[in-house]
Design a protein around this motif. Structure first.
Motif, PDB file in Angstrom:
ATOM      1  N   VAL A   1       0.836  -1.326   0.009  1.00 16.39           N
ATOM      2  CA  VAL A   1       0.064  -0.139  -0.143  1.00 16.39           C
ATOM      3  C   VAL A   1       0.782   1.263   0.085  1.00 16.39           C
ATOM      4  N   CYS A   2       0.655   2.196  -0.938  1.00 19.38           N
ATOM      5  CA  CYS A   2       1.539   3.352  -0.900  1.00 19.38           C
ATOM      6  C   CYS A   2       0.973   4.564  -1.995  1.00 19.38           C
ATOM      7  N   GLY A   3      -0.414   4.603  -1.361  1.00 21.42           N
ATOM      8  CA  GLY A   3      -1.560   5.750  -2.250  1.00 21.42           C
ATOM      9  C   GLY A   3      -1.004   5.505  -3.819  1.00 21.42           C
ATOM     10  N   CYS A   4      -1.315   6.406  -4.526  1.00 20.71           N
ATOM     11  CA  CYS A   4      -1.313   6.544  -5.893  1.00 20.71           C
ATOM     12  C   CYS A   4      -0.038   5.664  -6.328  1.00 20.71           C
ATOM     13  N   GLY A   5       0.963   5.636  -5.849  1.00 23.11           N
ATOM     14  CA  GLY A   5       2.312   5.079  -6.279  1.00 23.11           C
ATOM     15  C   GLY A   5       2.197   3.526  -6.119  1.00 23.11           C
ATOM     16  N   SER A   6       0.993   3.269  -5.505  1.00 18.51           N
ATOM     17  CA  SER A   6       1.107   1.685  -5.061  1.00 18.51           C
ATOM     18  C   SER A   6       1.271   0.510  -6.370  1.00 18.51           C
TER      19      SER A   6
ATOM     20  N   GLN B   1       8.445  11.469  -0.481  1.00 18.75           N
ATOM     21  CA  GLN B   1       8.506  12.785   0.396  1.00 18.75           C
ATOM     22  C   GLN B   1       7.315  12.852   1.100  1.00 18.75           C
ATOM     23  N   PHE B   2       7.417  12.969   2.322  1.00 22.48           N
ATOM     24  CA  PHE B   2       6.090  13.045   3.241  1.00 22.48           C
ATOM     25  C   PHE B   2       5.312  14.460   3.222  1.00 22.48           C
ATOM     26  N   SER B   3       4.162  14.028   2.884  1.00 26.85           N
ATOM     27  CA  SER B   3       2.846  15.212   2.757  1.00 26.85           C
ATOM     28  C   SER B   3       1.665  14.790   3.160  1.00 26.85           C
ATOM     29  N   ASN B   4       1.081  15.895   3.909  1.00 32.61           N
ATOM     30  CA  ASN B   4      -0.230  15.670   4.420  1.00 32.61           C
ATOM     31  C   ASN B   4      -1.265  16.238   3.591  1.00 32.61           C
TER      32      ASN B   4
ATOM     33  N   ALA C   1      -0.503  10.104  -3.176  1.00 33.90           N
ATOM     34  CA  ALA C   1      -0.341  10.408  -1.832  1.00 33.90           C
ATOM     35  C   ALA C   1       0.934   9.889  -1.355  1.00 33.90           C
ATOM     36  N   GLY C   2       1.236  10.375  -0.256  1.00 28.48           N
ATOM     37  CA  GLY C   2       2.560  10.097   0.322  1.00 28.48           C
ATOM     38  C   GLY C   2       3.493  11.178   0.759  1.00 28.48           C
ATOM     39  N   TYR C   3       3.958  12.087  -0.316  1.00 32.06           N
ATOM     40  CA  TYR C   3       4.006  11.806  -1.675  1.00 32.06           C
ATOM     41  C   TYR C   3       4.729  10.465  -2.166  1.00 32.06           C
ATOM     42  N   SER C   4       4.346   9.904  -3.127  1.00 29.59           N
ATOM     43  CA  SER C   4       5.093   8.508  -3.664  1.00 29.59           C
ATOM     44  C   SER C   4       5.092   8.982  -5.129  1.00 29.59           C
ATOM     45  N   ALA C   5       6.385   8.569  -5.833  1.00 31.19           N
ATOM     46  CA  ALA C   5       6.425   8.747  -7.199  1.00 31.19           C
ATOM     47  C   ALA C   5       7.322   7.515  -7.688  1.00 31.19           C
TER      48      ALA C   5
END
Ligand code: COA
Length: 373
Positions: free
Chosen positions: A153-158, A231-234, A360-364
């Motif tokens: 599980v890693c947001g839209c990067g999953s 890179q962490f982001s809320n 989300a994460g951000y994850s890329a």
């Protein structure tokens, strides 16, 4: 290091679709009723009136015209505004596993592969319907696959993180054939009572078969390089989790669904991702003119346009950077894979492309591929 390839992709499309017109009519009926019922408090300034949504705004701001969903009636019912997805008995296949099995079978058929040839399954999606047993293991069991499986599980990067993990597993020789399955029921974590985001998401499931190049079919895609960055982001957040039942005050709070600062996401993610793509291209000695196509994360058409423009140094054509947003909306981590699945058959042997996800994460993630020669 063993060379990895993408042997095939597969798709499961949910049975229902909702147009912008239908969604806006439902949201506006909800907002008008709220304003009627709270007219006194609104007039006294104690409650803020809800503004109406519009199809024109949605299409202009996002490029979305329609979305597929697992349940339509519950989302449009202004007394519920969620998909109606009843619990299933433990003996029955879970809904996420059901979607995953369908997409996986499609990918296996396209690869000309039997499920018994697969060594591992990764179920990679932005939300899991339960903690355990892993949905991936349920999919593995339903398909009769040996080896092992897990959830990621890693947001839209999953999905892209799943593909990257599968590539690593193949490269080190842990597995020869790995299925990455991404059942996204985003309609169940969207807030359909929020005008700013009620239109964003759609449901879907993709599957990607990652294999060692020496067993991959002739039409496979060589994986040239994979990079991950977080890179962490809320600014995109969903606080739903198992600890929620420990907070009696927390039940029903809107932060237990998807919330975002859309403008900030836009501003921060566009440079982060375009710089990441450019530096990965430099590492691979890949000049922009050698990149035939980009299959970017499908969150917003303006974002897709801006990122591809920064990569190419000019406006990209629809052929160079295709969008599936108009039909599918944002399907979270599945978006870039759908774009690849729908718009890759015409590439010629040796032509290169980029699968790129972010969220989300951000994850890329950047995954450069080349059509097998
Ligand atoms: N209907 C009509 N008007 C709306 C609306 C709707 N559904 N939602 C917002 N508006 C209004 C706002 O109130 C605002 O009005 P104002 O200018 O009078 O204040 C105006 O439209 C602009 O709103 P804003 O939220 O700033 O729009 P935007 O142009 O930033 O577009 C997104 C919104 C969400 C489409 C855009 O920010 C986006 O896509 N961001 C990135 C999202 C992303 O990638 N998320 C990752 C999730 S995986």
């Amino acid at each position: 290091m063993i060379a990895a390839a993408i042997s095939a992709t597969g798709l499961f499309t949910p049975p229902f679709s909702i147009s912008n017109e239908e969604l806006v009519a439902s949201y506006n009926a909800y907002a008008e009723r709220f304003n009627r019922e709270n007219a006194e408090a609104i007039a006294a300034g104690r409650v803020e009136a809800l503004e109406l949504s519009s199809t024109e705004f949605i299409e202009k701001a996002s490029g979305i015209k329609s979305r597929y969903v697992m349940n339509k009636e519950g989302i449009l019912d202004i007394d519920f505004m969620h998909p109606r997805i009843p619990d299933r008995p433990n003996e029955q296949l879970s809904i996420m596993a059901e979607m995953g099995v369908a997409a996986a079978k499609d990918a296996l058929t396209r690869a000309g592969r039997d499920a018994r040839d697969v060594d591992a399954v990764i179920c990679a999606a932005s939300n899991m319907q339960r903690a355990y047993p892993a949905i991936g293991i349920e999919i593995q069991d339903a398909l009769g696959i040996g080896g092992y499986a897990f959830d990621l599980v890693c947001g839209c990067g999953s999905a892209a993180y799943g593909i990257a993990t599968a590539v690593d597993m193949v490269r080190v020789g842990r597995a020869k054939s790995v299925l990455v399955v991404s059942p996204e029921i985003t309609s169940a974590h969207n807030n359909h009572q929020s005008r700013d985001s009620h239109f964003i998401f759609g449901d879907l499931c993709t599957a990607v078969l990652v294999e060692a190049a020496d067993v991959a079919p002739p039409h496979a895609w060589a994986v040239l390089g994979v990079k991950l960055k977080s890179q962490f982001s809320n600014n995109i957040r969903n606080n739903y989790g198992f600890l929620n039942i420990c907070d009696p005050e927390g039940v029903g709070k809107p932060d237990k669904l998807f919330v975002q600062e859309g403008r900030k996401v836009f501003k921060e993610v566009v440079p982060l991702v375009s710089e990441m793509i450019l530096s990965h291209m430099a590492e691979l000695n890949l000049a922009p003119n050698l990149l035939r196509r980009m299959w970017l994360h499908q969150a917003n058409s303006n974002m897709i346009r801006l990122i591809s423009q920064r990569v190419l140094g000019r406006e990209a054509t629809e052929d160079e950077s295709p969008s599936v947003l108009h039909e599918y909306a944002n399907t979270s981590s599945a978006g870039a894979v759908i774009a690849f699945h729908k718009h890759s058959d015409d590439l010629k042997p040796g032509e290169r492309g980029l699968i790129c996800a972010f969220g989300a994460g951000y994850s890329a993630a950047t995954i450069f591929v080349a059509k097998a020669a």
